[in-house]
Scaffold this motif. Structure first.
Motif, PDB file in Angstrom:
ATOM      1  N   ALA A 123      11.598  -0.608  -9.002  1.00 51.41           N
ATOM      2  CA  ALA A 123      12.207  -1.398  -8.023  1.00 51.41           C
ATOM      3  C   ALA A 123      11.632  -3.329  -7.823  1.00 51.41           C
ATOM      4  N   LEU A 124      10.191  -2.890  -7.409  1.00 50.47           N
ATOM      5  CA  LEU A 124       9.216  -4.025  -7.145  1.00 50.47           C
ATOM      6  C   LEU A 124       9.015  -4.312  -8.789  1.00 50.47           C
ATOM      7  N   ASN A 125       8.784  -3.409  -9.461  1.00 47.32           N
ATOM      8  CA  ASN A 125       8.442  -4.360 -10.957  1.00 47.32           C
ATOM      9  C   ASN A 125       9.307  -5.203 -11.646  1.00 47.32           C
ATOM     10  N   ASN A 126      10.754  -4.639 -11.386  1.00 46.01           N
ATOM     11  CA  ASN A 126      11.868  -5.168 -12.078  1.00 46.01           C
ATOM     12  C   ASN A 126      11.883  -6.769 -11.117  1.00 46.01           C
ATOM     13  N   SER A 127      11.527  -6.583 -10.162  1.00 45.55           N
ATOM     14  CA  SER A 127      11.859  -7.795  -8.816  1.00 45.55           C
ATOM     15  C   SER A 127      10.937  -8.577  -9.045  1.00 45.55           C
ATOM     16  N   TRP A 128       9.725  -8.540  -9.040  1.00 43.16           N
ATOM     17  CA  TRP A 128       8.100  -9.105  -8.868  1.00 43.16           C
ATOM     18  C   TRP A 128       8.553 -10.263 -10.204  1.00 43.16           C
ATOM     19  N   PRO A 129       9.027 -10.636 -11.162  1.00 47.61           N
ATOM     20  CA  PRO A 129       8.769 -11.590 -11.734  1.00 47.61           C
ATOM     21  C   PRO A 129       9.575 -12.695 -11.446  1.00 47.61           C
ATOM     22  N   LYS A 130      10.692 -12.321 -10.115  1.00 46.49           N
ATOM     23  CA  LYS A 130      11.996 -13.457  -9.672  1.00 46.49           C
ATOM     24  C   LYS A 130      10.923 -14.299  -8.835  1.00 46.49           C
ATOM     25  N   PHE A 131       9.785 -13.883  -8.130  1.00 42.75           N
ATOM     26  CA  PHE A 131       9.061 -14.528  -7.090  1.00 42.75           C
ATOM     27  C   PHE A 131       7.341 -13.823  -7.623  1.00 42.75           C
ATOM     28  N   ARG A 132       7.591 -14.403  -7.758  1.00 41.82           N
ATOM     29  CA  ARG A 132       5.771 -14.902  -8.535  1.00 41.82           C
ATOM     30  C   ARG A 132       5.401 -16.042  -8.821  1.00 41.82           C
ATOM     31  N   LEU A 135       1.969  -7.486  -9.509  1.00 42.36           N
ATOM     32  CA  LEU A 135       1.961  -7.095  -8.228  1.00 42.36           C
ATOM     33  C   LEU A 135       0.678  -6.327  -7.913  1.00 42.36           C
ATOM     34  N   ASN A 136      -0.012  -6.481  -6.526  1.00 36.73           N
ATOM     35  CA  ASN A 136      -0.948  -5.465  -6.163  1.00 36.73           C
ATOM     36  C   ASN A 136      -0.283  -3.963  -5.953  1.00 36.73           C
ATOM     37  N   ASN A 181       4.424   2.594 -17.825  1.00 35.50           N
ATOM     38  CA  ASN A 181       5.380   1.537 -17.812  1.00 35.50           C
ATOM     39  C   ASN A 181       5.394   0.300 -16.645  1.00 35.50           C
ATOM     40  N   CYS A 182       5.311   0.100 -16.088  1.00 34.13           N
ATOM     41  CA  CYS A 182       5.314  -1.226 -14.696  1.00 34.13           C
ATOM     42  C   CYS A 182       4.690  -2.043 -15.151  1.00 34.13           C
ATOM     43  N   SER A 183       4.687  -3.126 -16.407  1.00 35.29           N
ATOM     44  CA  SER A 183       4.172  -3.854 -16.121  1.00 35.29           C
ATOM     45  C   SER A 183       3.534  -5.199 -15.608  1.00 35.29           C
ATOM     46  N   ASN A 184       4.521  -5.587 -14.404  1.00 37.94           N
ATOM     47  CA  ASN A 184       4.454  -6.232 -13.160  1.00 37.94           C
ATOM     48  C   ASN A 184       3.488  -5.713 -12.336  1.00 37.94           C
ATOM     49  N   LEU A 185       3.036  -4.657 -12.591  1.00 40.72           N
ATOM     50  CA  LEU A 185       2.047  -3.566 -11.428  1.00 40.72           C
ATOM     51  C   LEU A 185       1.012  -3.555 -11.784  1.00 40.72           C
ATOM     52  N   ASN A 186      -0.128  -4.339 -10.698  1.00 42.23           N
ATOM     53  CA  ASN A 186      -1.593  -3.616 -11.020  1.00 42.23           C
ATOM     54  C   ASN A 186      -1.649  -2.534  -9.735  1.00 42.23           C
ATOM     55  N   GLU A 197       1.087  -1.265  -0.194  1.00 39.14           N
ATOM     56  CA  GLU A 197      -0.430   0.273   0.322  1.00 39.14           C
ATOM     57  C   GLU A 197       0.610   1.391   0.252  1.00 39.14           C
ATOM     58  N   THR A 198       1.753   0.933  -0.291  1.00 42.08           N
ATOM     59  CA  THR A 198       3.561   2.271   0.689  1.00 42.08           C
ATOM     60  C   THR A 198       4.006   2.463  -0.669  1.00 42.08           C
ATOM     61  N   VAL A 199       3.297   2.745  -1.597  1.00 36.90           N
ATOM     62  CA  VAL A 199       4.325   3.104  -2.856  1.00 36.90           C
ATOM     63  C   VAL A 199       4.971   4.547  -2.834  1.00 36.90           C
ATOM     64  N   TYR A 200       5.928   5.365  -2.841  1.00 37.75           N
ATOM     65  CA  TYR A 200       5.809   6.422  -2.552  1.00 37.75           C
ATOM     66  C   TYR A 200       6.413   7.146  -3.757  1.00 37.75           C
ATOM     67  N   SER A 201       7.508   6.316  -5.094  1.00 35.88           N
ATOM     68  CA  SER A 201       8.217   7.139  -5.586  1.00 35.88           C
ATOM     69  C   SER A 201       7.989   6.021  -7.008  1.00 35.88           C
TER      70      SER A 201
END
Ligand SMILES: *Cc1c(COP(=O)(O)O)cnc(C)c1O
Length: 249
Positions: A116-125, A133-134, A165-170, A106-110
């Motif tokens: 960073a979240l967008n780039n890392s998420w494919p390694k973890f889902r 990732l919501n 630009n962040c196709s891994n984020l919702n 809930e706390t994305v501020y930049s």
């Protein structure tokens, strides 16, 4: 721990009642209760879970890891949904993303944190899923220096960046903590009004349906008020679990 169940019941009743007092345009969804379990022991979480609660909020990455991987939680809370609601540093992103049943940050501020979240998420889902990732964007509506969250003026830029630009984020919505101790005798909480205006602006500038932009606002002392104004996600801690133990460093 019978108390936790009783508190939950009373809060859920108050939430339903407050929801009926919303303006007609805000009646489209049932508000979600997030039980904020920071600094509370895992057995309190299990008690709330057994009373039917599924969404839980935590503020500290290390504490969330300990709880999410504890055998008590893994065994008893298979459908738990974790909300991360604390200040997230980029060097903790990988730690956070390996949490099983992570539901939303809930706390994305930049933009940098979003990247960073967008780039890392494919390694973890889950490898068989393309699930996103919501995320919510946290807004510092009260403009207090010590609070995190982006400036009101930056909200649409960050949301636009996430959406384009962040196709891994919702992109799920907006979140605010707001100023502590506001007295609603003075009228609607200005932090909540501010978050609603941010949503309106995003709706106009980015053409995202208002119904697709959640508002995470309201805590133990003002969740009913927040819901009446249109909150879709309230984060309630002490009213469920009682006073929090102090954080030891
Ligand atoms: C601790 C916390 C809450 C819950 O606060 P209570 O007053 O105990 O309900 C909600 N949101 C955030 C971001 C928090 O840190």
């Amino acid at each position: 721990m019978a108390e936790v169940a009783a508190n939950l019941k009373s809060i859920c009743d108050k939430i339903s009642h407050a929801a009926t007092k919303r303006a007609p345009g805000y009646q489209y969804c049932e508000p979600r209760l997030v039980a904020v379990s920071k600094l509370q022991p895992p057995d309190s979480i299990v008690s709330a879970y057994e009373a039917g609660q599924r969404h839980f909020g935590e503020n500290y990455v290390n504490e969330l890891m300990e709880k999410a991987f504890s055998s008590l939680i893994i065994k008893n809370c298979k459908q738990i949904r974790w909300h991360f609601i604390g200040n997230l540093q980029r060097n903790k992103v990988n730690k956070l993303l390996c949490i099983p049943n992570l539901y939303v940050i809930e706390t994305v501020y930049s933009e940098r944190l979003a990247n960073a979240l967008n780039n890392s998420w494919p390694k973890f889902r889950n490898s068989d899923s393309s699930s996103k990732l919501n995320v919510m964007v946290q807004v510092n509506t009260s403009q207090e220096k010590e609070k995190s969250g982006c400036d009101v003026a930056q909200v649409s830029t960050i949301v636009k960046h996430i959406v384009e630009n962040c196709s891994n984020l919702n992109f799920m919505g907006l979140m605010t903590i707001g100023m502590y101790g506001y007295d609603i005798k003075n009228g609607p909480n200005p932090d909540f009004i501010c978050l609603m205006k941010c949503r309106e602006k995003i709706h106009e500038e980015l053409e995202i349906d208002v119904k697709d932009i959640e508002l995470s606002m309201g805590m133990s002392n003002d969740y009913e008020h927040a819901i009446e104004l249109g909150s879709t996600n309230v984060r309630v801690g002490s009213a469920i679990f009682g006073d929090r133990p102090q954080k030891s460093n």
